[in-house]
Enzyme design. Structure first.
Site, short mmCIF file in Angstrom:
data_model
loop_
_atom_site.label_atom_id
_atom_site.label_comp_id
_atom_site.label_asym_id
_atom_site.label_seq_id
_atom_site.Cartn_x
_atom_site.Cartn_y
_atom_site.Cartn_z
N SER A 22 -1.00 -10.51 -2.15
CA SER A 22 -1.51 -11.23 -0.99
C SER A 22 -2.86 -11.86 -1.33
CB SER A 22 -1.67 -10.28 0.20
OG SER A 22 -0.43 -9.73 0.56
N LYS A 30 -8.79 -2.11 4.42
CA LYS A 30 -9.08 -3.36 3.72
C LYS A 30 -9.51 -4.38 4.78
CE LYS A 30 -5.35 -3.01 0.26
NZ LYS A 30 -4.08 -3.61 -0.15
N ARG A 86 4.53 -3.00 -8.97
CA ARG A 86 4.37 -4.13 -9.88
C ARG A 86 3.98 -3.58 -11.26
NH1 ARG A 86 0.47 -6.96 -5.77
NH2 ARG A 86 0.30 -4.74 -5.37
N HIS A 99 6.82 -9.35 -1.59
CA HIS A 99 7.21 -8.42 -0.51
C HIS A 99 8.64 -8.74 -0.04
CE1 HIS A 99 2.66 -8.31 0.52
NE2 HIS A 99 2.96 -7.12 0.06
P1 ADP Z 1 -0.94 -1.95 0.81
O1 ADP Z 1 -2.28 -2.37 1.30
O2 ADP Z 1 -0.32 -0.86 1.61
O3 ADP Z 1 -0.84 -1.71 -0.67
P2 ADP Z 1 0.44 -4.47 0.48
O4 ADP Z 1 0.80 -5.37 1.60
O5 ADP Z 1 -0.54 -4.99 -0.53
O6 ADP Z 1 -0.03 -3.18 1.21
O7 ADP Z 1 1.72 -4.01 -0.30
C1 ADP Z 1 2.73 -3.25 0.32
C2 ADP Z 1 3.67 -2.70 -0.74
O8 ADP Z 1 4.31 -3.78 -1.40
C3 ADP Z 1 2.99 -1.89 -1.83
O9 ADP Z 1 3.89 -0.86 -2.22
C4 ADP Z 1 2.81 -2.88 -2.95
O10 ADP Z 1 2.75 -2.24 -4.21
C5 ADP Z 1 4.08 -3.69 -2.79
N1 ADP Z 1 3.95 -5.04 -3.33
C6 ADP Z 1 2.98 -5.94 -3.10
N2 ADP Z 1 3.19 -7.09 -3.80
C7 ADP Z 1 4.36 -6.89 -4.49
C8 ADP Z 1 5.11 -7.67 -5.43
N3 ADP Z 1 4.70 -8.87 -5.82
N4 ADP Z 1 6.25 -7.13 -5.94
C9 ADP Z 1 6.63 -5.88 -5.57
N5 ADP Z 1 5.96 -5.09 -4.71
C10 ADP Z 1 4.85 -5.57 -4.18
#
Ligand code: ADP
Length: 168
Positions: free
Chosen positions: A131, A44, A93, A20
């Protein structure tokens, strides 16, 4: 002269990872202002409360003066309109993200045609970072220092009863 552009990066951030933060850093370089928005009702089941996630994020992004952190309830497009923002940033990703992100982006565009979604591709080293993986490794007592920033390591160690065990 062109108007300054504010973008919003919404997500669960439960908790924020180095993946992130890579997106945040690159978006902060690309847009004039970046608002990180923690969804309060993502559906979630979360380890950290939205307020805890906001607090951790604020600590992590304090180095970037044009980045702020907030949280929102309900529909993203409604919140985006309230703030007068026209750009949503999401990270991609593997191909597995694409289908889901494509659906959300199209649904958002249907509800708010004036808002564009910008996708930033992950940097290679964060391809498999999520996460969930960070939480799982921390829960099992593994070292997450290469995966998540220090405030997250501290919060996870505290949550899993390993106060003082943060890596140096
Ligand atoms: P959500 O529940 O909205 O998907 P996340 O916190 O899991 O929220 O992710 C927020 C955004 O960041 C999403 O667009 C996700 O694809 C992106 N994201 C999560 N991990 C990574 C990573 N390792 N590299 C790039 N983007 C990421």
């Amino acid at each position: 002269m062109s108007q300054p552009i504010t973008a919003i990066y919404p997500g669960s951030f439960d908790p924020v990872t180095n993946g992130h933060l890579d997106i945040i850093e690159r978006a902060a370089r690309t847009f004039d202002q970046l608002v990180i928005a923690v969804g309060r009702n993502s559906g979630k089941s979360a380890l950290f409360t939205p307020d805890e996630r906001v607090e951790i994020l604020r600590e992590c992004v304090s180095v970037w003066p044009n980045v702020s952190v907030t949280s929102f309830d309900g529909l993203l497009v409604k919140f985006v309109h309230e703030l007068g923002i026209r750009v949503v940033v999401r990270g991609l990703r593997a191909v597995s993200d694409f289908e889901f992100e494509f659906q959300i982006a199209l649904a958002n565009r249907q509800m708010a045609p004036d808002v564009e979604t910008f996708f930033l591709m992950t940097s290679g080293e964060f391809l498999y970072l999520s996460s969930s993986i960070v939480k799982e490794i921390a829960r099992l007592g593994g070292d997450i220092s290469a995966l998540a920033p220090e405030p997250v390591q501290r919060a996870l160690n505290a949550r899993f009863g390993r106060e003082g065990a943060a890596s140096p």
